[in-house]
Design a protein around this motif. Sequence first.
Motif, mmCIF file in Angstrom:
data_model
loop_
_atom_site.group_PDB
_atom_site.id
_atom_site.type_symbol
_atom_site.label_atom_id
_atom_site.label_comp_id
_atom_site.label_asym_id
_atom_site.label_seq_id
_atom_site.Cartn_x
_atom_site.Cartn_y
_atom_site.Cartn_z
ATOM 1 N N PHE A 13 0.844 -1.193 0.000
ATOM 2 C CA PHE A 13 0.000 0.000 0.000
ATOM 3 C C PHE A 13 0.878 1.242 0.000
ATOM 4 O O PHE A 13 1.970 1.255 0.579
ATOM 5 C CB PHE A 13 -0.925 0.001 1.225
ATOM 6 C CG PHE A 13 -2.062 -0.970 1.112
ATOM 7 C CD1 PHE A 13 -3.272 -0.586 0.556
ATOM 8 C CD2 PHE A 13 -1.915 -2.274 1.551
ATOM 9 C CE1 PHE A 13 -4.313 -1.485 0.434
ATOM 10 C CE2 PHE A 13 -2.953 -3.188 1.441
ATOM 11 C CZ PHE A 13 -4.157 -2.787 0.878
ATOM 12 N N LEU A 51 -8.623 -10.237 -0.126
ATOM 13 C CA LEU A 51 -8.895 -9.285 -1.212
ATOM 14 C C LEU A 51 -7.878 -9.426 -2.349
ATOM 15 O O LEU A 51 -8.213 -9.260 -3.518
ATOM 16 C CB LEU A 51 -8.889 -7.856 -0.672
ATOM 17 C CG LEU A 51 -10.035 -7.492 0.287
ATOM 18 C CD1 LEU A 51 -9.797 -6.117 0.896
ATOM 19 C CD2 LEU A 51 -11.385 -7.514 -0.430
ATOM 20 N N SER A 52 -6.647 -9.757 -1.994
ATOM 21 C CA SER A 52 -5.616 -9.960 -3.015
ATOM 22 C C SER A 52 -5.950 -11.174 -3.875
ATOM 23 O O SER A 52 -5.805 -11.133 -5.105
ATOM 24 C CB SER A 52 -4.243 -10.157 -2.353
ATOM 25 O OG SER A 52 -3.870 -9.033 -1.589
ATOM 26 N N LEU A 56 -9.368 -7.719 -5.585
ATOM 27 C CA LEU A 56 -10.212 -6.598 -5.190
ATOM 28 C C LEU A 56 -9.473 -5.530 -4.370
ATOM 29 O O LEU A 56 -10.103 -4.670 -3.762
ATOM 30 C CB LEU A 56 -11.414 -7.113 -4.375
ATOM 31 C CG LEU A 56 -12.419 -7.962 -5.150
ATOM 32 C CD1 LEU A 56 -13.475 -8.523 -4.216
ATOM 33 C CD2 LEU A 56 -13.075 -7.142 -6.258
ATOM 34 N N VAL A 57 -8.146 -5.589 -4.348
ATOM 35 C CA VAL A 57 -7.388 -4.529 -3.681
ATOM 36 C C VAL A 57 -7.533 -3.249 -4.502
ATOM 37 O O VAL A 57 -7.350 -3.258 -5.730
ATOM 38 C CB VAL A 57 -5.899 -4.915 -3.547
ATOM 39 C CG1 VAL A 57 -5.090 -3.756 -2.974
ATOM 40 C CG2 VAL A 57 -5.742 -6.150 -2.672
ATOM 41 N N ASP A 58 -7.906 -2.153 -3.850
ATOM 42 C CA ASP A 58 -8.091 -0.866 -4.530
ATOM 43 C C ASP A 58 -6.770 -0.419 -5.147
ATOM 44 O O ASP A 58 -5.810 -0.092 -4.431
ATOM 45 C CB ASP A 58 -8.582 0.177 -3.513
ATOM 46 C CG ASP A 58 -8.935 1.511 -4.158
ATOM 47 O OD1 ASP A 58 -8.597 1.718 -5.344
ATOM 48 O OD2 ASP A 58 -9.525 2.354 -3.471
ATOM 49 N N ASN A 59 -6.712 -0.400 -6.491
ATOM 50 C CA ASN A 59 -5.442 -0.105 -7.150
ATOM 51 C C ASN A 59 -5.021 1.353 -7.048
ATOM 52 O O ASN A 59 -3.935 1.724 -7.504
ATOM 53 C CB ASN A 59 -5.470 -0.545 -8.620
ATOM 54 C CG ASN A 59 -6.590 0.106 -9.416
ATOM 55 O OD1 ASN A 59 -7.143 1.127 -8.996
ATOM 56 N ND2 ASN A 59 -6.930 -0.469 -10.545
ATOM 57 N N GLN A 60 -5.862 2.192 -6.454
ATOM 58 C CA GLN A 60 -5.462 3.578 -6.232
ATOM 59 C C GLN A 60 -4.570 3.713 -4.998
ATOM 60 O O GLN A 60 -3.832 4.688 -4.870
ATOM 61 C CB GLN A 60 -6.691 4.470 -6.082
ATOM 62 C CG GLN A 60 -7.513 4.583 -7.363
ATOM 63 C CD GLN A 60 -8.646 5.587 -7.217
ATOM 64 O OE1 GLN A 60 -8.902 6.127 -6.142
ATOM 65 N NE2 GLN A 60 -9.323 5.848 -8.324
ATOM 66 N N VAL A 61 -4.655 2.743 -4.093
ATOM 67 C CA VAL A 61 -3.856 2.827 -2.861
ATOM 68 C C VAL A 61 -2.970 1.606 -2.651
ATOM 69 O O VAL A 61 -2.047 1.640 -1.832
ATOM 70 C CB VAL A 61 -4.768 3.012 -1.628
ATOM 71 C CG1 VAL A 61 -5.460 4.356 -1.671
ATOM 72 C CG2 VAL A 61 -5.787 1.885 -1.513
ATOM 73 N N ARG A 63 -1.597 -2.599 -4.332
ATOM 74 C CA ARG A 63 -1.580 -3.579 -5.412
ATOM 75 C C ARG A 63 -0.733 -4.780 -5.025
ATOM 76 O O ARG A 63 0.124 -4.692 -4.130
ATOM 77 C CB ARG A 63 -1.046 -2.968 -6.709
ATOM 78 C CG ARG A 63 0.376 -2.454 -6.640
ATOM 79 C CD ARG A 63 0.731 -1.607 -7.841
ATOM 80 N NE ARG A 63 2.119 -1.152 -7.787
ATOM 81 C CZ ARG A 63 3.120 -1.734 -8.444
ATOM 82 N NH1 ARG A 63 2.879 -2.801 -9.190
ATOM 83 N NH2 ARG A 63 4.342 -1.272 -8.350
#
Length: 327
Positions: A13, A51-52, A56-61, A63
């Motif tokens: 993150f 989530l990984s 579904l990990v938010d790629n804005q914060v 990956r």
Amino acid sequence: MALLDVRNLVTEFTTPAGPRRAVNDVSFAVQRGEILGLVGESGSGKSVTALSVMGLVDNQVGRVTGGNILFDNTDLTALPAAALRALRGKRLSMIFQEPLSALNPCYTIGDQISEAFVAHGDSDTRKNHQRVLELLRLVHIPDPEGVLRRYPHEISGGMRQRAMIAMALAYTPDLLIADEPTTALDVTIQAQVLNLIDRLRRELGLGVLLITHDIGIVAQYTDRVAVMYGGRIVETGPTAQVFATPKHPYTIGLLGSVPRLRHRKPGEKRTRLQEIPGSVPSIAQVTQGCRFAGRCSHSMPQCEQQMPPMRERGPGHDAACYWEGPA
């Protein structure tokens, strides 16, 4: 061949101080027809791991920056977004921890469960309505006809949780990830839901990754357990073996902190519940060695200097610790 084989997974993150690892070199496998329990304190990285796997990990914060996630021998980290979406909800499903946050407040329960079918090309409204009713009955929701017309805020937390479970089971997936699936449920409904998941995996060969804080649930329902701390797996093995002869100080601390009911003899003093001092370190804290060293009563100088490797401690039983364990 394992249904799910996670190898050296790394998820990072973005922070003001630079990228930080919430999941660091995590490896585990889930076989068809088995339940693997993933256990650890809040902040250990359990939900981020789930989530990984789901992509579904938010790629804005954040990956996934390393490792492989093999599902039925297909590497999910290499799949295009469209191909991954085709798997999610059909062959891969997840029960999320917070149903009020996961459910859309603008749509009825029935519409949201039906969306799983529509997303995969099943647009027969009448047929989908019947399938939703069957799913709501499957998770023991009373008055399913009434509930499917209601919005999330109009039903109780336990009902919302069961609606989430119904949604995850829409297509009877090959792999079910259950992130604290019984948090909002009373004890009797907890047992019904867990027995349902257990029955489905036995009858249909589902693989289940069960994330929970409840050691009792792990002991009763899982075949194997992986203990997670500070973004790493610190101990793993058959549940009965790990619980009978834990080898990592963190696992010993978790098991020792579980309240136990027993009859106290006349004149016998009360005993204080064991606790693990301190708290799980933030991902902002970068350490070279074992992240549990600061809370561990068996810590030695090398623990703070170098991460202990995972070593075999018994048949299928591994632990990442320099300490040799209790005699």
